[in-house]
Every structure is written in C-alpha cells, then in structure tokens.
Design an enzyme around this catalytic site. Structure first.
Site, short mmCIF file in Angstrom:
data_model
loop_
_atom_site.label_atom_id
_atom_site.label_comp_id
_atom_site.label_asym_id
_atom_site.label_seq_id
_atom_site.Cartn_x
_atom_site.Cartn_y
_atom_site.Cartn_z
N CYS A 220 38.55 44.73 42.07
CA CYS A 220 37.56 46.04 41.67
C CYS A 220 38.34 47.24 41.13
O CYS A 220 37.73 48.13 40.94
CB CYS A 220 36.63 46.32 43.00
SG CYS A 220 36.01 44.74 43.69
N HIS A 361 35.29 55.69 44.83
CA HIS A 361 35.07 54.09 44.84
C HIS A 361 33.72 53.58 45.66
O HIS A 361 33.15 52.66 45.31
CB HIS A 361 36.30 53.47 45.12
CG HIS A 361 36.19 51.94 45.06
ND1 HIS A 361 36.16 50.99 43.87
CD2 HIS A 361 36.25 51.04 46.11
CE1 HIS A 361 36.01 49.99 44.33
NE2 HIS A 361 36.23 49.72 45.49
N GLU A 372 37.81 55.91 52.76
CA GLU A 372 37.68 56.79 51.61
C GLU A 372 37.36 58.33 51.62
O GLU A 372 38.05 59.24 51.25
CB GLU A 372 37.02 56.34 50.22
CG GLU A 372 37.29 56.89 49.03
CD GLU A 372 36.45 56.38 47.80
OE1 GLU A 372 36.75 56.90 46.68
OE2 GLU A 372 35.69 55.60 48.01
N LYS A 395 27.56 54.33 42.65
CA LYS A 395 27.41 52.71 42.89
C LYS A 395 25.91 52.77 43.53
O LYS A 395 25.36 51.57 43.40
CB LYS A 395 28.13 52.39 43.71
CG LYS A 395 29.61 51.65 42.96
CD LYS A 395 30.62 51.16 43.82
CE LYS A 395 31.83 50.87 43.18
NZ LYS A 395 32.53 51.86 43.00
N HIS A 400 27.97 47.56 42.42
CA HIS A 400 28.94 47.51 42.26
C HIS A 400 29.56 46.47 41.16
O HIS A 400 29.26 45.19 41.17
CB HIS A 400 29.95 47.02 43.43
CG HIS A 400 31.68 46.88 43.49
ND1 HIS A 400 32.09 47.50 42.56
CD2 HIS A 400 32.30 46.63 44.50
CE1 HIS A 400 33.43 47.41 42.82
NE2 HIS A 400 33.38 46.79 44.02
N PHE A 460 40.31 44.25 46.21
CA PHE A 460 40.89 43.29 47.03
C PHE A 460 42.37 42.92 46.78
O PHE A 460 42.56 43.05 45.74
CB PHE A 460 40.04 41.86 47.04
CG PHE A 460 38.59 41.88 47.68
CD1 PHE A 460 38.19 43.13 48.40
CD2 PHE A 460 38.06 40.70 47.64
CE1 PHE A 460 36.87 42.82 48.92
CE2 PHE A 460 36.73 40.47 48.35
CZ PHE A 460 36.08 41.67 48.94
#
Length: 472
Positions: A220, A361, A372, A395, A400, A460
C-alpha cells in the site's frame, strides 16, 4: 571486428566510443564519479481513475463535497465468469465483507470506458489494472501537454508506475484450468497480464518513452514510492520527465477472501456501504477494498519553465523507512511513520510548522489509524496539537486503493495546494480518543491557503513513504 564496426554504425551520432590503447595503465584508481547538479522537480500533469469517477475533475469535485464511492458488491463483481453459478454464489456467501469501492464504468466522460482501455483487439495482454494506468497516464500527459515526438525527448522521458497485487483474477482462472486438466488452454497472454511492471511497460510502449522504465511493488506504499523514486531519477539526471504513480484492480474473489481471512476488511457495514470506510472514527472496523489509478507527470523545473508548462507544485521531500517489526501491523510507537515523515521534512528543507495540510494514510483499521495519529502528533508537536495543521484521510470517500492509494492521495495533496482547499475525512462521527478539541481530523472540507502538503503511505511488510509538496 566487422560486427563491432557495424554495431557502431547503428548508434545515433551523439553516441561514440573512446578507443583505449592496450598500453594504458590500469594500476591507478579511478577518480570520483561526476558530481550531480541540483535539479528541482515539479508536477505538471495529473490523471486519475477512482471510485469517485474517471478523471481528476470528477474525482476532486465529488471528494470535496463529501460524496462516497463505496457500494455493496454482487457475485458479478468477483470476476468468476469461468466458474459455474453455484460456485460463484457459494463464494460470495462465504465472504464476510460485501462492500467495495469500485470504479464506475460506462461511456460518460466521468466513467471508465472499458471498450477503449480494456477490449482492444490489437492487444489482449491488457488486464484491468494496466487499463486503469493507461487511462490515468493519458489524462496526465494531456494535462501536462507533453506528447513528445522528437527521439531525444522520448529518450529523456521515463515511466515509474507500480502496483500492489496485479491481476489475481487471471491467476484464479488459470488455476481452474490446471484443476480441470486443461492447461493446454492457458492463454499465451497469461504472464504479461499478471506482471505488475506491465503497467509501466504498456505506458512506455504506447507513448514511446525510452527513459527509465520502473515499477515499485511495496504493497500500500507503492504509489508513494513510485513518485518518490521517479523524483530521484529526475534529480539524478536519468530523465527530464517521468510519468509516475500507482494502479490497482483487486476487487475479485480471491483478493477479497484473502483480506477477509486476515481480518483486515470492514464487516459491520455490509448493509450501509457508504458508512463502512471511516478513518479515525471510533466505529471503524477495517478498511474497504478499492481500485483505481493515480498518475503524475513530474518534470525538471527548468525543462518545464522552458516549454511554458503549468506547474501545480514542487516535490520538496521524499522520506522512506521500515518498521522492522511485523508483516502487517505497525509498531505501537509509530516509529516507522515518524521516520518517514521526518526524513521527508529534512529533505524538503521545511520545518514541521510550515506544512499546512497532511493527507494521512489512515485506512479505517482500529490499530493503524491510532498509531498514525500519535505519530503525526510526535512529528508536528504544537503545530498539530494547537490546530494549525489541517489533516484528513480521504479513504472515507475512496476506500483503500492499495497500490494506487499513495499516488491518488499524493494528487489530492497537490490539488490542496493548487485549489486552496483541504479535503474532509468522510464518516468521522465520533473521533478516536487520541484526538482532542484542536488536534482533530477535518470532518468538512476547509478552504484555506496551502503552501506545503504532506502525503503518507504505509504498507504490509512495514514499508513507509512520505512525500512533501509545496508551492514553487
């Protein structure tokens, strides 16, 4: 020797060989490589295919007013046309998440036209994620007014478009042939359709670009890395222009099933899809899988100025880091995010209090969003806690987009500078307790001067990228 002479004659006149005498001395060491001059990089073109619409204007308009691209999926969305109806329905029923952010398709100007970008009889190697990239790249290049015809210009134009997963639906169809002992029926286009670098390859081939041909694959964080890597290629002199971004098309049976098994997707809002993606909200329970592409045209500043190009913003900083902790979860201290943001700021030469807007994000997962948020507070300190920093996660509107997320959201950061508005976080009803009165994600779009903006992308494997853009 005759072969060497002939090959030399095929090279353009600007290339030449230097003949060395056999008596040359090889005992002394080489001097240092040539120094690289400082080259500034600007954004001159934008292109998007998103769940909010096909095209930058359609997407941005709907984002700012709070529209949502998430809907309930059907068995037809799972891309299982090669399977019988019973198998398709059984697979659909087994999925715990039944919402997704799909790209609207059709023949209207704000829809993705499959006949143009996917169903070409000339090239059956174009899978959906490649088609999205071609469409977004075409818009970005037209926006930049960069369609070079001279060979030297094409040689100095490159492509850096990555993806997170590729075409899983093609892999599923191919595996079915093996199970049915019909492997001889496998398409010769199978491999070209699934390779992630084919998005960059097809863009390069379509437009004749012979500069760097690059594809980042960092889950991502892919879109952010692709843009950052392309920036460095221009700074280093490998290219004058780069077509950069990310693309993804993973709304299919196997991808959704895989994310369901890892408990990453939202499952509480199957009957109310527009409420499912809710970054930073207490009711969040996982991300909503989305698809699309985002592409920028990046250009060396003097090159852009010489041809009179419109300049949206300058790429000021690019920071990367690794969590070195877990394959899917960030460390609770948020150090990976902190390092990426601080490194991007250091490269930009800007102080934290000079950043006006941050596109987070935050994917709507319980753990990731909170970490975050704490990382943003750690980096921006009073600038964040006193409410001077506007920040949001878009998002909630787009879902996403995995490998395309970083590129699409980087474009949102650039547009916040160009349009002087910071977009909202959709579905932020009850903010996470880590936020306070002034330290709060935007729940409504805010018209404001934005001189510098940051975009975060985390993936990831613990891979992180932060980009900083500013007015020129």
């Amino acid at each position: 020797m005759a072969m060497l002479s002939r090959s030399r004659s095929l090279l353009p006149s600007r290339f030449h060989f230097t003949r060395f005498s056999s008596s040359s001395s090889f005992s002394s060491s080489f001097g240092p490589p040539p120094s690289v001059p400082s080259r500034r990089v600007v954004v001159t073109g934008l292109g998007m295919v998103t769940p909010l619409g096909c095209g930058v204007e359609a997407t941005w308009k709907r984002l700012i007013v709070g529209e949502c691209g998430v809907r309930v999926i059907t068995p037809e969305d799972l891309k299982m046309s090669e399977f019988d109806k019973e198998t398709r329905l059984h697979t659909y029923e087994q999925l715990t998440s039944k919402v997704a952010a799909t790209v609207p398709c059709g023949t209207n100007s704000d829809q993705f036209n499959e006949e143009i970008w996917l169903n070409s009889k000339e090239d059956r190697s174009v899978s959906r994620f490649v088609g999205y990239a071609l469409c977004a790249a075409n818009e970005a290049l037209r926006d930049a007014n960069w369609m070079p015809t001279e060979e030297e210009e094409k040689e100095k134009t490159g492509v850096s478009i990555g993806g997170g997963i590729g075409s899983i639906s093609d892999i599923l169809d191919a595996s079915k042939l093996i199970c049915e002992k019909r492997v001889r029926r496998l398409s010769p286009f199978f491999i070209p359709r699934i390779l992630i670098n084919m998005a960059a390859g097809h863009v390069s081939i379509k437009f004749g670009f012979q500069g760097p041909n690059h594809a980042a694959v960092t889950a991502c964080a892919t879109g952010g890395h692709a843009i950052g890597d392309a920036t460095r290629m221009i700074q280093f002199g490998d290219a004058d222009v780069m077509v950069a971004g990310g693309t993804e098309s993973s709304i299919d049976a196997l991808s959704i099933a895989g994310f369901c098994k890892s408990r990453a997707l939202s499952t509480k809002y199957n009957s109310t899809p527009e409420q499912a993606s809710r970054p930073f909200d207490c009711g969040r329970d996982g991300f909503v899988i989305g698809e699309g592409a985002g592409v920028m045209v990046l250009e060396e500043l003097k090159h852009a100025e010489k041809r009179g190009a419109k300049i949206y913003a300058e790429v000021r900083g690019y920071g990367t880091s690794g969590d070195a902790y877990h394959i899917t979860q960030p460390h609770v201290n948020g150090m990976g995010a902190i390092l990426a943001m601080t490194r991007a700021l250091k490269q930009s030469g800007l102080r934290p209090n000079q950043v006006d807007y941050l596109n987070a994000h935050a994917t709507s997962t319980p753990l990731g969003d909170a970490i975050e948020g704490k990382a943003i507070k750690s980096v921006f300190l009073e600038h964040a806690t006193l409410g001077a920093l506007a920040f949001s996660s878009t998002k909630g509107a787009t879902g996403h987009l995995l490998g395309a997320a970083g590129a699409v959201e980087a474009i949102f950061a650039v547009l916040s500078i160009d349009r002087r508005v910071a977009p909202l976080t959709l579905n932020l009803i009850k903010p996470d307790p880590i936020f306070s009165y002034r330290f709060m994600p935007l729940s409504a779009s805010k018209w404001m001067p934005v001189r510098a903006a940051m975009s975060n992308s985390f993936g990831f494997g613990g891979t992180n990228a932060s980009l900083v853009f500013s007015v020129i």
